[in-house]
Design a protein around this motif. Structure first.
Motif, PDB file in Angstrom:
ATOM      1  N   ALA A 197       0.889  -1.254   0.169  1.00 57.35           N
ATOM      2  CA  ALA A 197      -0.014   0.264   0.006  1.00 57.35           C
ATOM      3  C   ALA A 197       0.970   1.638   0.059  1.00 57.35           C
ATOM      4  O   ALA A 197       0.299   2.321  -0.982  1.00 57.35           O
ATOM      5  CB  ALA A 197      -0.568   0.036   1.047  1.00 57.35           C
ATOM      6  N   SER A 198       2.417   1.298   1.276  1.00 57.27           N
ATOM      7  CA  SER A 198       2.986   2.697   1.078  1.00 57.27           C
ATOM      8  C   SER A 198       3.643   2.645  -0.759  1.00 57.27           C
ATOM      9  O   SER A 198       3.529   3.613  -0.918  1.00 57.27           O
ATOM     10  CB  SER A 198       3.826   1.717   1.699  1.00 57.27           C
ATOM     11  OG  SER A 198       3.160   2.313   2.790  1.00 57.27           O
ATOM     12  N   CYS A 199       3.799   1.567  -1.157  1.00 56.46           N
ATOM     13  CA  CYS A 199       4.033   1.567  -2.010  1.00 56.46           C
ATOM     14  C   CYS A 199       3.421   2.495  -3.666  1.00 56.46           C
ATOM     15  O   CYS A 199       4.180   2.918  -4.254  1.00 56.46           O
ATOM     16  CB  CYS A 199       5.093   0.333  -2.970  1.00 56.46           C
ATOM     17  SG  CYS A 199       6.504   0.163  -2.080  1.00 56.46           S
ATOM     18  N   ASP A 200       2.413   1.733  -3.614  1.00 55.04           N
ATOM     19  CA  ASP A 200       0.872   1.952  -4.138  1.00 55.04           C
ATOM     20  C   ASP A 200       0.931   3.505  -3.864  1.00 55.04           C
ATOM     21  O   ASP A 200       0.954   4.262  -4.702  1.00 55.04           O
ATOM     22  CB  ASP A 200       0.300   1.368  -4.646  1.00 55.04           C
ATOM     23  CG  ASP A 200       0.272  -0.039  -4.600  1.00 55.04           C
ATOM     24  OD1 ASP A 200       1.192  -0.265  -5.791  1.00 55.04           O
ATOM     25  OD2 ASP A 200      -0.916  -0.805  -4.392  1.00 55.04           O
ATOM     26  N   GLU A 201       0.630   3.925  -2.959  1.00 47.16           N
ATOM     27  CA  GLU A 201       0.274   5.796  -2.519  1.00 47.16           C
ATOM     28  C   GLU A 201       1.889   6.361  -3.826  1.00 47.16           C
ATOM     29  O   GLU A 201       1.894   7.252  -3.741  1.00 47.16           O
ATOM     30  CB  GLU A 201       0.842   6.064  -1.079  1.00 47.16           C
ATOM     31  CG  GLU A 201       0.949   7.199  -0.653  1.00 47.16           C
ATOM     32  CD  GLU A 201       0.211   7.185   0.977  1.00 47.16           C
ATOM     33  OE1 GLU A 201      -0.143   8.758   1.448  1.00 47.16           O
ATOM     34  OE2 GLU A 201       0.624   6.563   1.335  1.00 47.16           O
ATOM     35  N   PHE A 202       2.908   6.892  -3.678  1.00 46.86           N
ATOM     36  CA  PHE A 202       4.726   7.112  -4.482  1.00 46.86           C
ATOM     37  C   PHE A 202       4.803   6.385  -5.329  1.00 46.86           C
ATOM     38  O   PHE A 202       6.119   7.140  -6.008  1.00 46.86           O
ATOM     39  CB  PHE A 202       5.757   6.817  -3.242  1.00 46.86           C
ATOM     40  CG  PHE A 202       4.752   7.804  -1.969  1.00 46.86           C
ATOM     41  CD1 PHE A 202       4.309   9.279  -1.427  1.00 46.86           C
ATOM     42  CD2 PHE A 202       4.776   7.064  -0.776  1.00 46.86           C
ATOM     43  CE1 PHE A 202       3.974  10.055  -0.181  1.00 46.86           C
ATOM     44  CE2 PHE A 202       3.861   7.169   0.485  1.00 46.86           C
ATOM     45  CZ  PHE A 202       3.933   9.275   0.199  1.00 46.86           C
ATOM     46  N   GLY A 203       4.442   5.275  -6.370  1.00 48.88           N
ATOM     47  CA  GLY A 203       4.821   4.979  -7.312  1.00 48.88           C
ATOM     48  C   GLY A 203       5.912   4.140  -6.928  1.00 48.88           C
ATOM     49  O   GLY A 203       6.865   4.121  -8.057  1.00 48.88           O
ATOM     50  N   PHE A 204       6.523   2.992  -5.764  1.00 50.49           N
ATOM     51  CA  PHE A 204       7.675   2.553  -5.292  1.00 50.49           C
ATOM     52  C   PHE A 204       7.186   1.031  -6.244  1.00 50.49           C
ATOM     53  O   PHE A 204       6.452   0.387  -5.576  1.00 50.49           O
ATOM     54  CB  PHE A 204       8.197   2.217  -4.070  1.00 50.49           C
ATOM     55  CG  PHE A 204       8.709   3.644  -3.724  1.00 50.49           C
ATOM     56  CD1 PHE A 204       8.795   4.918  -4.646  1.00 50.49           C
ATOM     57  CD2 PHE A 204       8.877   4.127  -2.232  1.00 50.49           C
ATOM     58  CE1 PHE A 204       9.189   6.071  -3.993  1.00 50.49           C
ATOM     59  CE2 PHE A 204       8.792   4.661  -1.856  1.00 50.49           C
ATOM     60  CZ  PHE A 204       9.344   5.785  -2.853  1.00 50.49           C
ATOM     61  N   TYR A 205       8.409   0.744  -6.717  1.00 53.05           N
ATOM     62  CA  TYR A 205       8.536  -0.674  -7.263  1.00 53.05           C
ATOM     63  C   TYR A 205       8.510  -1.960  -5.619  1.00 53.05           C
ATOM     64  O   TYR A 205       9.986  -1.326  -5.020  1.00 53.05           O
ATOM     65  CB  TYR A 205       9.465  -0.852  -8.120  1.00 53.05           C
ATOM     66  CG  TYR A 205       9.347  -0.972  -9.863  1.00 53.05           C
ATOM     67  CD1 TYR A 205       7.969  -0.781 -10.389  1.00 53.05           C
ATOM     68  CD2 TYR A 205      10.212  -0.146 -10.009  1.00 53.05           C
ATOM     69  CE1 TYR A 205       8.138  -0.404 -11.363  1.00 53.05           C
ATOM     70  CE2 TYR A 205      10.737   0.751 -11.253  1.00 53.05           C
ATOM     71  CZ  TYR A 205       8.942   0.051 -12.008  1.00 53.05           C
ATOM     72  OH  TYR A 205       8.867   1.239 -13.681  1.00 53.05           O
ATOM     73  N   LEU A 206       8.063  -2.766  -5.317  1.00 55.23           N
ATOM     74  CA  LEU A 206       8.714  -3.686  -4.824  1.00 55.23           C
ATOM     75  C   LEU A 206       8.553  -5.167  -5.090  1.00 55.23           C
ATOM     76  O   LEU A 206       8.248  -6.338  -5.905  1.00 55.23           O
ATOM     77  CB  LEU A 206       6.925  -4.027  -3.615  1.00 55.23           C
ATOM     78  CG  LEU A 206       6.490  -5.140  -2.972  1.00 55.23           C
ATOM     79  CD1 LEU A 206       8.132  -4.835  -1.911  1.00 55.23           C
ATOM     80  CD2 LEU A 206       5.638  -5.251  -1.919  1.00 55.23           C
ATOM     81  N   PHE A 207      10.178  -5.722  -5.012  1.00 61.34           N
ATOM     82  CA  PHE A 207      10.674  -5.978  -5.596  1.00 61.34           C
ATOM     83  C   PHE A 207      11.524  -7.153  -4.036  1.00 61.34           C
ATOM     84  O   PHE A 207      11.259  -7.170  -3.016  1.00 61.34           O
ATOM     85  CB  PHE A 207      11.849  -6.061  -5.760  1.00 61.34           C
ATOM     86  CG  PHE A 207      12.908  -7.053  -6.553  1.00 61.34           C
ATOM     87  CD1 PHE A 207      12.560  -8.284  -6.977  1.00 61.34           C
ATOM     88  CD2 PHE A 207      14.359  -7.236  -6.280  1.00 61.34           C
ATOM     89  CE1 PHE A 207      13.146  -9.107  -7.237  1.00 61.34           C
ATOM     90  CE2 PHE A 207      15.537  -8.151  -6.239  1.00 61.34           C
ATOM     91  CZ  PHE A 207      14.969  -9.702  -6.877  1.00 61.34           C
ATOM     92  N   VAL A 208      10.970  -8.768  -4.113  1.00 59.93           N
ATOM     93  CA  VAL A 208      11.336  -9.224  -3.116  1.00 59.93           C
ATOM     94  C   VAL A 208      12.688 -10.669  -3.426  1.00 59.93           C
ATOM     95  O   VAL A 208      12.122 -10.802  -4.541  1.00 59.93           O
ATOM     96  CB  VAL A 208      10.074 -10.059  -2.670  1.00 59.93           C
ATOM     97  CG1 VAL A 208      10.626 -11.327  -1.132  1.00 59.93           C
ATOM     98  CG2 VAL A 208       9.086  -9.404  -1.854  1.00 59.93           C
ATOM     99  N   ASP A 209      13.479 -10.356  -2.271  1.00 61.88           N
ATOM    100  CA  ASP A 209      15.052 -11.353  -2.918  1.00 61.88           C
ATOM    101  C   ASP A 209      14.305 -12.240  -2.233  1.00 61.88           C
ATOM    102  O   ASP A 209      13.621 -12.735  -1.449  1.00 61.88           O
ATOM    103  CB  ASP A 209      15.438 -11.180  -2.304  1.00 61.88           C
ATOM    104  CG  ASP A 209      17.258 -11.847  -1.534  1.00 61.88           C
ATOM    105  OD1 ASP A 209      16.623 -12.993  -1.932  1.00 61.88           O
ATOM    106  OD2 ASP A 209      18.053 -11.395  -2.101  1.00 61.88           O
ATOM    107  N   GLY A 210      13.895 -13.523  -2.958  1.00 59.65           N
ATOM    108  CA  GLY A 210      13.300 -15.162  -2.192  1.00 59.65           C
ATOM    109  C   GLY A 210      14.930 -16.441  -2.681  1.00 59.65           C
ATOM    110  O   GLY A 210      13.966 -17.500  -2.547  1.00 59.65           O
ATOM    111  N   ALA A 211      16.079 -15.432  -2.336  1.00 57.85           N
ATOM    112  CA  ALA A 211      16.804 -16.463  -2.572  1.00 57.85           C
ATOM    113  C   ALA A 211      16.571 -17.218  -1.145  1.00 57.85           C
ATOM    114  O   ALA A 211      17.513 -19.228  -1.223  1.00 57.85           O
ATOM    115  CB  ALA A 211      18.457 -16.006  -1.723  1.00 57.85           C
TER     116      ALA A 211
END
Length: 344
Positions: free
Chosen positions: A161-175
């Motif tokens: 939700a915070s990413c959407d508010e400010f146009g940030f991409y969300l990237f998850v490291d799943g090593a």
């Protein structure tokens, strides 16, 4: 010497070795344009519930983080991370090498919060000197974190939700994603991760494969020309079918989560033994990585037979030690280790 110092000290799960051996006399097109990568991608798309996801196969975690972050950001944009995040502390400045700043946020347990992400967004919007500072554009988290801790479904949705508010991409490291999915304390599955990310990757190197990470691109903005960027970054394996075959083997019968389940259970049993002995936790992890504050004498006594990894010096008589179980850890080795703990 019984090794508990990492979760990548063996080659690969026997089913993968068997599949590679059976396929050794066949020939394929190169660079991931082969039938194994095709059917592996189909299995992953089914598992995540995203038939339109783009799947790309890379070799290692640092290479994957560096490639995905670099192609997503313009040169003046940075990536938000916990100060303990892998991209900030264990990649030798790989992200900065691509001209992107890691915006490190304080964290006691390896996680960042939606409030911290929102604060960075507010700072960006209210910046009195736009154009003179690095602008955050992506949020990087890992599941599990560097400390083995897990983001809950509620925490992930709040960060999204915070990413959407400010146009940030969300990237998850799943090593180490397999160990997260297999934890009894986890409430997030692959479909949920895919529903809240712009991109994430499914780790193979630490989770049963010889090597390899499967990058899942979900945001259409990040899909074009990924193959070309991958090649530019030296991240395109000519013998790509070796990756596809491994991920197909891991996903066709849910071997991916199965291989980690016992490892997590054994790690939690070791944690209980340590706590019973009065040894404190550096952080309360529910996955295969455990972190203990141990005396120099305790470390010396165990090091005659068992190998752990030193994380940091706490004071002149204590160190933080990391213990890892893995898909290949034997129950008999865990049992003997627990007996050794009892004798401390």
């Amino acid at each position: 010497m019984i090794r508990f110092d990492n979760d990548y000290s063996r080659s690969a799960h026997p089913k993968i070795i068997e599949a590679l051996s059976e396929d050794m006399y066949n020939s394929y097109a190169g660079y991931g344009l082969d039938s194994w990568c095709e059917i592996a991608s189909d299995e992953i798309r089914k598992a995540i519930g995203k038939p339109d996801a783009d799947i790309h196969y890379l070799i290692g975690g640092t290479q994957t983080n560096m490639t995905v972050i670099d192609i997503a950001l313009r040169s003046f944009e940075g990536v938000i991370s916990a100060d303990t995040g892998h991209v900030n502390v264990h990649e030798t400045g790989a992200i900065e090498f691509t001209r992107h700043k890691v915006i490190a946020l304080p964290s006691a347990d390896g996680k960042i919060t939606s409030a911290q992400v929102r604060e960075q967004g507010v700072l960006k919007v209210q910046n009195p000197t736009p154009g003179h500072v690095v602008e955050p554009k992506m949020v990087y988290i890992s599941q599990p974190t560097e400390f083995g801790t897990l983001y809950s479904k509620e925490e992930l949705e709040a960060i999204r939700a915070s990413c959407d508010e400010f146009g940030f991409y969300l990237f998850v490291d799943g090593a180490r994603l397999s160990y997260a999915l297999s934890s009894p304390f986890n409430d997030v599955d692959l479909k949920h991760i895919a529903s809240i990310c712009d991109a994430f990757y499914i780790g193979g190197t630490k989770c049963g494969a010889l090597f390899g990470e499967a990058v899942v691109i979900l945001n259409n903005e990040l899909k074009p020309h990924f193959f070309s960027y991958q090649k530019q970054h030296g991240a395109l394996l000519a013998k790509g079918w070796l990756l596809g075959l491994q991920f197909y083997t891991l996903f066709k019968d849910d071997l991916y989560t199965e291989v980690a389940r016992a490892a997590v259970k054994m790690a939690l049993n070791i944690k209980s033994a340590m706590l019973s002995k009065g040894i404190k936790l550096a952080v309360d992890s529910p996955t295969n990585q455990q972190f203990f504050i141990m005396t120099n004498e305790q470390i010396k006594a165990l090091s005659e037979e068992y190998m752990l990894s030193e994380i940091e010096t706490i004071d002149e008589s204590h160190k933080c030690m990391r213990l890892c179980t893995a898909w290949y850890t034997k129950q008999q080795d865990v049992d003997s280790f627990i007996e050794a703990i009892k004798r401390l």
